[in-house]
Enzyme design. Structure first.
Site, PDB file in Angstrom:
ATOM      1  N   HIS A  18     -29.334  19.963  35.390  1.00 34.85           N
ATOM      2  CA  HIS A  18     -27.970  20.053  35.922  1.00 34.85           C
ATOM      3  C   HIS A  18     -27.270  21.308  35.394  1.00 34.85           C
ATOM      4  O   HIS A  18     -26.748  22.118  36.162  1.00 34.85           O
ATOM      5  CB  HIS A  18     -27.184  18.796  35.514  1.00 34.85           C
ATOM      6  N   GLU A  19     -27.267  21.457  34.068  1.00 37.67           N
ATOM      7  CA  GLU A  19     -26.581  22.617  33.482  1.00 37.67           C
ATOM      8  C   GLU A  19     -27.276  23.923  33.872  1.00 37.67           C
ATOM      9  O   GLU A  19     -26.627  24.952  34.063  1.00 37.67           O
ATOM     10  CB  GLU A  19     -26.499  22.486  31.953  1.00 37.67           C
ATOM     11  N   HIS A  63     -26.021  25.108  37.168  1.00 37.48           N
ATOM     12  CA  HIS A  63     -24.794  25.900  37.003  1.00 37.48           C
ATOM     13  C   HIS A  63     -25.140  27.316  36.543  1.00 37.48           C
ATOM     14  O   HIS A  63     -24.564  28.301  37.007  1.00 37.48           O
ATOM     15  CB  HIS A  63     -23.899  25.264  35.933  1.00 37.48           C
ATOM     16  N   HIS A 112     -26.192  29.642  39.200  1.00 37.66           N
ATOM     17  CA  HIS A 112     -25.026  30.087  39.966  1.00 37.66           C
ATOM     18  C   HIS A 112     -24.421  31.333  39.303  1.00 37.66           C
ATOM     19  O   HIS A 112     -23.977  32.261  39.982  1.00 37.66           O
ATOM     20  CB  HIS A 112     -23.987  28.951  40.007  1.00 37.66           C
TER      21      HIS A 112
END
Length: 679
Positions: free
Chosen positions: A465-466, A469, A472
Site C-alpha cells: 500500500h505505502e 503511494h 505515485h
C-alpha cells in the site's frame, strides 16, 4: 549562524548527519524571509502573466518547503521533546506566512488579473489547473474577506496548527507511556514464539524478567489476536482505547472539541455551512450529501453480511469457550481462530514466507515488471537513523527517477501506523526534470536473535500500500511541484496505493517473492488458494468498521459543534448504526483518531472506501489482460501515476479505463454482491 547551518546551504539530499535541532528555527526564519522576498518580487510585476505570477508563485517558498519537510517528517519518524517543542513554536510562523500570502491584496490582484484574462494566455491543461488551484486557494483562504475577518481567520489557523500538533504529541506520549509487564510465560498461552521473543528482549533491555508488551502495533496486534488470557487481552485493549481519554496531561477531549469548533468557525467565515462542505468542494465527492449517500449505500449492503458474520463469530466463541457476549477484546482473537478453522490458515503459518527483505525485493521486482523501475541500494545517502534503507531508482533506460528512503521498524520517537512522505517533490525547470525524494515509514516487527523480520500477510499488504503511494511520487512527471505525484484530490490519492495491494493476492506475483526464509521453498499453491479464499473473510465486519470511522469523521465535521457537549456521547451516537460490540465506557476512539485530528483526513476518511471503488475497477482492467500486462501498466503509468493533479481525477481515470468506475466491482470483489446480480 548561516555559515554553520547545513539547512541554509543549498542541499540536494537533506544533510541529516549534520543537522542539530538548534538549526531548525533560524533556518525556517531565514527561509520565510527569502520566500517573502520572492512574493514581493511577484507583486512588483507591472504586467502580470501566467509565467511571472502563477508559475513564479508556485515556485516561491521552495527552500522553506524543503526545510519544513525535513522538520515535520522527523517529528513523525524520529522525534524527541526538543523537536516537538520546535514544531510547536514554528507552526504559527508557517501559518502566519501562509496567511500573509493569502491575504496579500496586491498578490491576489495580480492572480485575479491573470485568472480573468486566462483565455488570452493559450494555457495547456496543466497550466489551467495550476491557475485554477492558486486562484481558488486565495478565495478559499480569505482573500475576499474584510480585514477584520482575515485577522480572525489567521487567529483560527494559528490555533489549529498548534492544537493538531498537541493532539499528536499526546497520542504518542500515551502510546509510549504504557507497558504490560507479565512475569510468567504460563499466562501467555497462544502467543507465537517470535512475539514472546520480542517481548522478552524488551524486558531484558529494561533489566526486568519476564515479558513486556506495548501499544505499538507489532506488539499490540498479535497480542489481541493470539493471547488466550482473556483478562490480559482486556487489560491491553482498555489501555489502547484510553489513549487521550484519561484524566492526565495527555487528555485530548478538549482539544478535539476545540479543533472541530475552530474548523466550523473557519468554514462559516468563508461562507460554507460546515468544515465538510468547505473541504469536499475540492474533492471528487463534491458534497457531504454525496459522501453520506455513498457511505449509507455501502452500509445498507454490508450490514446484513456483517451481522451474519458477527452472529457466526458469537456462536463460535460460545461453543469454543462458553463466551456469552463478545467484547472488544475478543473479536480479533476469535476471528483468527475461526479463520484458522475455516481456511486452515493463520499468520504464523504464512510469516516464514514473508521475510521483510524478500518482500522488499518482491515489491521492487513487481514495480520493475509493471513500470520498468530498478532499485539500487546505496550507503552513500545521508539518513536520519541507522535503520533507514536508502535506494537510487532508475527506469529501464537507466534514467535516474528518484531517491527512496524506507524505514520499517517501531521506535520510541516514531508515531504509530504507516505512511508515505516526500523530502523533495518532482518538478521541471527550464533546464532539467528535478527528481523526487520519496520515503515510506512503517512499524513492522524487528528481527530477533533467531529470526529475521517476518511479516504478517496484513503487513505485506501494508508495505505494498505505502509503496503504491511511493510509486505515485517516484513516477511523477509534471511541470509544477504543487501538482506533482500524490498532490491530487484527497479522495483520489489512495488509488495507486490500494491498487498495488491487489498483487499480494495473485499467485503470479507471490511466486516472485514469497519463499520460506530457511528453505527457500516457494509458498505452496494451497496457501495461495487459501489466502485468496480468506481475502473476503469477515469482509462485512471489516467494511462496517471502515464505514464507522468514515461516519464518525463526517459527524464531527458536519455538526454544529455548539451542540456537542461530550466527546464520548457524540462518538457513541455516530457509531450507533455500525455497532456490533457493546461500547466500552473507559475507551474513546476520537481522542486518538490521528487521521482526522492530526493528519489530513478531516472530512476525508471516506476516501479509503471511495478509492476502493476505483482500485477494484482499475484492477479489473489488469485482470482482463493479465496482472503483468505491460500495455495496461503503461496506461496506468501514463494517465495516472505520471500526471499527478494536473487535471480533474475523473478525466484522468477515464483516459486510463475508457469509462467511469463501476461501484459494483468493489461489492463483487468484497463478496457483498454475487456475480449474477451484476448489472
Amino acid at each position: 549562524m548561516t555559515q554553520n547551518n547545513p539547512l541554509l546551504k543549498a542541499f540536494e539530499i537533506p544533510p541529516f548527519s549534520e543537522i542539530e535541532t538548534k538549526h531548525f528555527k533560524p533556518a525556517i526564519k531565514d527561509a520565510i524571509e527569502k520566500a517573502n522576498q520572492e512574493i514581493n518580487d511577484i507583486t512588483q510585476q507591472k504586467k502580470p502573466t501566467f509565467e511571472n505570477t502563477i508559475a513564479a508563485l508556485d515556485h516561491a517558498g521552495y527552500d522553506l518547503e524543503r526545510i519544513s519537510q525535513v522538520l515535520f517528517n522527523l517529528n513523525s519518524a524520529e522525534t524527541n521533546e526538543e523537536i516537538q517543542q520546535i514544531t510547536q513554536e514554528v507552526s504559527p510562523w508557517l501559518s502566519d506566512f501562509q496567511n500573509d500570502i493569502m491575504t496579500n491584496a496586491q498578490l491576489f490582484k495580480a492572480v485575479n488579473q491573470v485568472y480573468e484574462q486566462k483565455d488570452s494566455f493559450n494555457l495547456n491543461p496543466e497550466q489551467q489547473t495550476l491557475l485554477d488551484k492558486h486562484y481558488k486557494s486565495f478565495v478559499r483562504n480569505g482573500a475576499n474577506l474584510s480585514k477584520d475577518k482575515q485577522a480572525k481567520l489567521r487567529e483560527i489557523d494559528n490555533k489549529l496548527s498548534t492544537l493538531s500538533l498537541q493532539f499528536g504529541q499526546h497520542v504518542l506520549a500515551e502510546t509510549n507511556a504504557y507497558q504490560l509487564h507479565v512475569e510468567h510465560q504460563s499466562e501467555l498461552k497462544g502467543l507465537p514464539e517470535n512475539v514472546l521473543e520480542a517481548a522478552e528482549g524488551l524486558a531484558k533491555q529494561q533489566g526486568k524478567t519476564g515479558y513486556i508488551f506495548t501499544l505499538q502495533y507489532p506488539s499490540y496486534i498479535p497480542f489481541m489476536k493470539y493471547c488466550e488470557n482473556r483478562k490480559l487481552r482486556k487489560t491491553l485493549a482498555l489501555a489502547f482505547g484510553q489513549r487521550g481519554f484519561q484524566n492526565n496531561d495527555n487528555n485530548n477531549e478538549e482539544i478535539v472539541k476545540s479543533i472541530v469548533k475552530l474548523r466550523y468557525q473557519r468554514a462559516q467565515l468563508l461562507g460554507f455551512k460546515s468544515h465538510a462542505d468547505y473541504t469536499l468542494r475540492e474533492r471528487m465527492a463534491k458534497s457531504p450529501k454525496n459522501v453520506n449517500d455513498f457511505l449509507d449505500d455501502l452500509l445498507t449492503k454490508a450490514k446484513p453480511a456483517a451481522q451474519k458474520e458477527f452472529d457466526e463469530l458469537t456462536t463460535f466463541a460460545k461453543n469454543k469457550d462458553g463466551i456469552d457476549q463478545l467484547q472488544k477484546w475478543d473479536v480479533a482473537f476469535y476471528a483468527e481462530k475461526l479463520k484458522q478453522q475455516k481456511f486452515n490458515l493463520d499468520d504464523e503459518l504464512l510469516k516464514p514466507y514473508f521475510p521483510l527483505n524478500q518482500v522488499i525485493d518482491g515489491v521492487f521486482l513487481i514495480a520493475h515488471k509493471l513500470y520498468g523501475l530498478n532499485f539500487k541500494e546505496v550507503d552513500t545517502i545521508d539518513k536520519y537513523h541507522d535503520e533507514v534503507k536508502t535506494y537510487e531508482v532508475y527506469d529501464e533506460h537507466q534514467n535516474f527517477k528518484a531517491i527512496f528512503f524506507a524505514d520499517f521498524h517501531p521506535r520510541a520517537g516514531k508515531r504509530d501506523g504507516a505512511w508515505m512522505t516526500l523530502y523533495k517533490n518532482q518538478f521541471k525547470t527550464e533546464t532539467q526534470n528535478e527528481r523526487p525524494q520519496v520515503s515510506i515509514v512503517c512499524n513492522f516487527s524487528k528481527p530477533t536473535k533467531t529470526q529475521p523480520s517476518l511479516l504478517t500477510f496484513n503487513e505485506v499488504t501494508t508495505l505494498f500500500h505505502e509503496f503504491g503511494h511511493a510509486l505515485h511520487g517516484m513516477l511523477a512527471n509534471t511541470q509544477y511541484r504543487s501538482l506533482s505525484g500524490p498532490s491530487v484530490y484527497w479522495d483520489f490519492v489512495e488509488l495507486p496505493s490500494q491498487l498495488l495491494e491487489n498483487w499480494c493476492y495473485e499467485k503470479e506475483a507471490l511466486d516472485v517473492f514469497a519463499k520460506h526464509y530457511k528453505s527457500g521453498e516457494p509458498i505452496p499453491s494451497q496457501y495461495v488458494a487459501q489466502i485468496k479464499a480468506a481475502a473476503n473473510f469477515n469482509e462485512g465486519m471489516q467494511t462496517l468498521r471502515q464505514l464507522s470511522f468514515g461516519l464518525l469523521d463526517m459527524a464531527w465535521h458536519t455538526t454544529n459543534p455548539d451542540e456537542i457537549k461530550s466527546v464520548k456521547d457524540f462518538e457513541n451516537a455516530a457509531f450507533e448504526p455500525t455497532r456490533l460490540v457493546e461500547d466500552v465506557k473507559e475507551n474513546c476512539m476520537s481522542t486518538a483518531f490521528s487521521h482526522i485530528f492530526q493528519g489530513g483526513y478531516s472530512a476525508g476518511y471516506y476516501s479509503y472506501k471511495w478509492a476502493e471503488v476505483l482500485d477494484a475497477d482499475a484492477f479489473e482492467a489488469f485482470k482482463n489482460k493479465g496482472v503483468f500486462d505491460t500495455e495496461t501498466a503503461k496506461a496506468f503509468k501514463t494517465h495516472i501515476l505520471e500526471k499527478g493533479g494536473t487535471e480533474e481525477p475523473m478525466i484522468l481515470y477515464k483516459r486510463f479505463r475508457g469509462q467511469e468506475p463501476n461501484p459494483e466491482a468493489l461489492l463483487k470483489r468484497a463478496g457483498l454482491l454475487k456475480p449474477e446480480k451484476m448489472s
